[in-house]
Design a protein around this motif. Structure first.
Motif, PDB file in Angstrom:
ATOM      1  N   GLN A  45     -63.117  59.824  40.131  1.00 35.45           N
ATOM      2  CA  GLN A  45     -62.330  58.938  39.266  1.00 35.45           C
ATOM      3  C   GLN A  45     -63.353  57.751  38.793  1.00 35.45           C
ATOM      4  O   GLN A  45     -64.487  57.490  39.295  1.00 35.45           O
ATOM      5  CB  GLN A  45     -60.964  58.741  39.752  1.00 35.45           C
ATOM      6  N   GLY A  46     -62.831  56.644  38.106  1.00 28.42           N
ATOM      7  CA  GLY A  46     -63.595  55.676  37.623  1.00 28.42           C
ATOM      8  C   GLY A  46     -64.667  55.986  36.547  1.00 28.42           C
ATOM      9  O   GLY A  46     -64.581  57.145  36.145  1.00 28.42           O
ATOM     10  N   TYR A 135     -59.799  57.894  30.557  1.00 36.68           N
ATOM     11  CA  TYR A 135     -60.208  56.788  31.627  1.00 36.68           C
ATOM     12  C   TYR A 135     -59.082  55.296  31.314  1.00 36.68           C
ATOM     13  O   TYR A 135     -58.588  55.056  32.349  1.00 36.68           O
ATOM     14  CB  TYR A 135     -61.562  56.470  31.237  1.00 36.68           C
ATOM     15  N   ALA A 139     -56.811  53.767  34.005  1.00 36.99           N
ATOM     16  CA  ALA A 139     -57.342  52.422  34.453  1.00 36.99           C
ATOM     17  C   ALA A 139     -56.178  51.322  34.086  1.00 36.99           C
ATOM     18  O   ALA A 139     -55.568  50.581  34.879  1.00 36.99           O
ATOM     19  CB  ALA A 139     -58.476  52.040  33.860  1.00 36.99           C
ATOM     20  N   SER A 140     -55.563  51.628  32.852  1.00 40.02           N
ATOM     21  CA  SER A 140     -54.544  50.440  32.472  1.00 40.02           C
ATOM     22  C   SER A 140     -53.519  50.745  33.264  1.00 40.02           C
ATOM     23  O   SER A 140     -52.580  49.845  33.686  1.00 40.02           O
ATOM     24  CB  SER A 140     -54.385  50.429  30.950  1.00 40.02           C
ATOM     25  N   TRP A 143     -54.007  49.306  36.705  1.00 43.06           N
ATOM     26  CA  TRP A 143     -53.872  47.985  36.515  1.00 43.06           C
ATOM     27  C   TRP A 143     -52.491  47.421  36.455  1.00 43.06           C
ATOM     28  O   TRP A 143     -52.036  46.479  36.860  1.00 43.06           O
ATOM     29  CB  TRP A 143     -54.796  47.579  35.341  1.00 43.06           C
TER      30      TRP A 143
END
Length: 159
Positions: A45-46, A135, A139-140, A143
């Motif tokens: 991931q990332g 992504y 990611a959001s 977060w």
């Protein structure tokens, strides 16, 4: 808020945005969702996972074009099937290289190319932008969950 809920929320919102972006830019919305799916399915991931997902998608496009044009060049159905088998071997064996290790990403790129009748000019930006959306969705969501958790902890400490 659970991580799953947060990722589901941001995925839902950004899926709608992707639909609008795809139509606005004349891209293949379904291929973008394949790019997004490729990122979500990637074991890494990332940013590194995004790069691996996108690279394998792109190689899949190239392999599919080799099958499409090679089959046309040979002009034989049987040779086309044999070419498909040989190319599929290479689609898998390329995973010896760490940056090409996500075999499903390679097949996603190839399948998108076949589904678009070899129109790689539309498949490439659709898969790439879709992968970036994947992504951003994850990611959001991560977060949002962390922010929610921090607010909850702060509220509990103030009591």
């Amino acid at each position: 808020m659970s991580t799953l809920f947060a990722i589901s929320l941001t995925t839902g919102l950004l899926s709608g945005v992707w639909g609008w972006v795809a139509v606005s830019l004349g891209l293949l919305s379904w291929a973008g969702f394949l790019g997004c799916t490729s990122y979500f399915a990637s074991p890494t991931q990332g940013v590194k996972g995004l790069a691996i997902s996108l690279l394998t998608n792109l190689t899949g496009i190239g392999w599919a074009l080799l099958i499409i044009y090679g089959s046309q060049w040979f002009g034989s159905e049987i040779i086309g099937y044999m070419l498909t088998g040989i190319v599929s071997f290479f689609m898998c064996i390329q995973a010896q290289k760490s940056w090409l290790s996500f075999i499903p990403g390679t097949f996603i790129g190839a399948c998108a190319t076949f589904a678009a009748n070899g129109n790689w000019q539309l498949v490439i930006p659709s898969l790439l932008i879709g992968g970036v959306f994947g992504y951003l969705m994850k990611a959001s969501g991560v977060w949002l969950q962390a922010r929610s958790e921090a607010k909850l902890v702060a509220a509990q400490q103030s009591h």
